[in-house]
Design an enzyme around this catalytic site. Structure first.
Site, PDB file in Angstrom:
ATOM      1  CG  ASP A 119      -2.161   0.915   0.994  1.00 24.69           C
ATOM      2  OD1 ASP A 119      -2.550   1.115  -0.166  1.00 24.69           O
ATOM      3  OD2 ASP A 119      -2.703   1.430   1.987  1.00 24.69           O
ATOM      4  CG  ASP A 159      -5.419  -1.018  -3.860  1.00 23.97           C
ATOM      5  OD1 ASP A 159      -6.288  -1.146  -4.742  1.00 23.97           O
ATOM      6  OD2 ASP A 159      -5.678  -0.628  -2.709  1.00 23.97           O
ATOM      7  CG  ASP A 303     -12.341   0.988   2.984  1.00 23.01           C
ATOM      8  OD1 ASP A 303     -12.160  -0.194   2.644  1.00 23.01           O
ATOM      9  OD2 ASP A 303     -13.362   1.629   2.670  1.00 23.01           O
TER      10      ASP A 303
END
Length: 331
Positions: A119, A159, A303
């Site tokens: 991330d 992602d 999230d």
């Protein structure tokens, strides 16, 4: 991660294991080739989910209980992280999922989420160093080969590709994901890499990143395709169109779409946006490009620390209640 002699040796070992896996899959499946995901695909609803745990702790008849209980019954992908499922226990976790899947006449669906600099330091920052990541994904691959009769579905590192241009680490990401495909790949395992979503990267840029990973993988079949809308909220129709646009630039790759939280579409936010709803159940769509839709992000899990939410991945009763307000009626 730059290619090294150590990496090449890993490719050789995993390639040999993959050959064994092909033979095993043919024996266990009675000589039939394993079926890819498609319309009516059913994935396991695990009794060890955070939704199930929340339902067991909430007072019976409360809004918290009813929302969590509803979500615990929904077939949803299981996220594997090195923090919760380190290398010495991840195999056992997958074996337990396989037992549940067989009992439910369902398939395993896991999200592998632990690559280095995960991330890019965002809400879900963490992950393993390069060598530990190879070891961890090899353990996952072996456990999935042991569960070949469940024809596992793998969503590989959401992602990771769509973020790579922004993070400035495209070559490292491509090498890491290619090695992970080699570690996890088997004839009966269907791997989908990150495909972003329809409001992120242009289709041509996303397709180029996906193609780089497919070329980097040494395992024979490579990837099945890409997953879009993971942990996001874009309408299904937008994602189907985007998947077709991306796939048109690739050679025979397919897509799956996350519909777990897109029932109200997107308001432009990605981190705990208010007013969202669960989407259509998994296995309800499918065409020549989109294999099917799945619930990939578990509804009710935060999230990140935004819009009042707890840390990423933590259960959040308020979100679960809001997401299920149109499908759950509490006393």
């Amino acid at each position: 991660m730059p290619t090294s002699r150590r990496t090449v040796s890993i490719f050789a070992v995993t390639g040999a294991v993959a050959v064994v896996a092909v033979v095993t899959a043919v024996v266990l499946l009675g000589g039939r080739p394993p079926e890819p995901p498609g319309r009516d695909t059913k994935i396991v609803a695990s009794a060890s989910s955070k939704a199930a745990d929340a339902a067991s702790r909430a007072p019976a008849g409360s809004a918290e209980h009813d929302a969590a209980h509803y979500l615990s019954d929904q077939p949803t992908a299981v996220w594997l992280t090195p923090e919760a499922d380190p290398v010495d226990v991840v195999g056992e976790r997958i074996a337990q999922l396989a037992t549940e899947a067989r009992a439910q006449s369902a398939r395993i669906a896991v999200v592998v989420y632990g690559l280095p600099e995960r991330d890019c330091g965002g809400q879900s920052a963490g992950g393993l160093d390069a060598d530990a990541y190879v070891e961890w994904t090899q353990a996952i691959g072996q456990a999935l080969r042991d569960a070949t009769d469940t024809s596992p579905i793998v969503i590989l590192e959401p992602d990771s590709l769509a973020l790579a241009p922004e993070c400035g680490n495209v070559p490292e990401r491509v090498a890491q994901l290619g090695a992970a495909v080699d570690a996890i790949g088997a004839e009966s395992t269907w791997i989908y890499v990150d495909g972003g979503h329809s409001d992120w990267l242009p289709a041509d840029e996303m397709a180029d990143l996906i193609e780089q990973v497919d070329r980097a993988a040494h395992y024979g079949r490579g990837i099945r395709g890409f997953a879009t809308n993971v942990s996001n909220f874009m309408p299904t129709s937008d994602e189907v169109a985007y998947a077709h646009d991306v796939a048109a630039r690739l050679d025979g790759l397919h897509a799956v779409i996350d519909t777990s939280r897109n029932g109200a579409g997107s308001n432009g936010e990605w981190c705990n946006p208010p007013g969202r709803l669960v989407g259509e159940p998994g296995g309800t769509i499918g065409d020549s490009v989109v294999d099917t839709n799945l619930w990939i992000k578990p509804p009710g899990e935060s999230d990140g620390e935004c819009n009042g939410g707890p840390a990423a991945g933590r259960w959040w009763d308020e979100a679960a209640i809001e997401l299920t307000q149109d499908v759950v009626v509490s006393d």
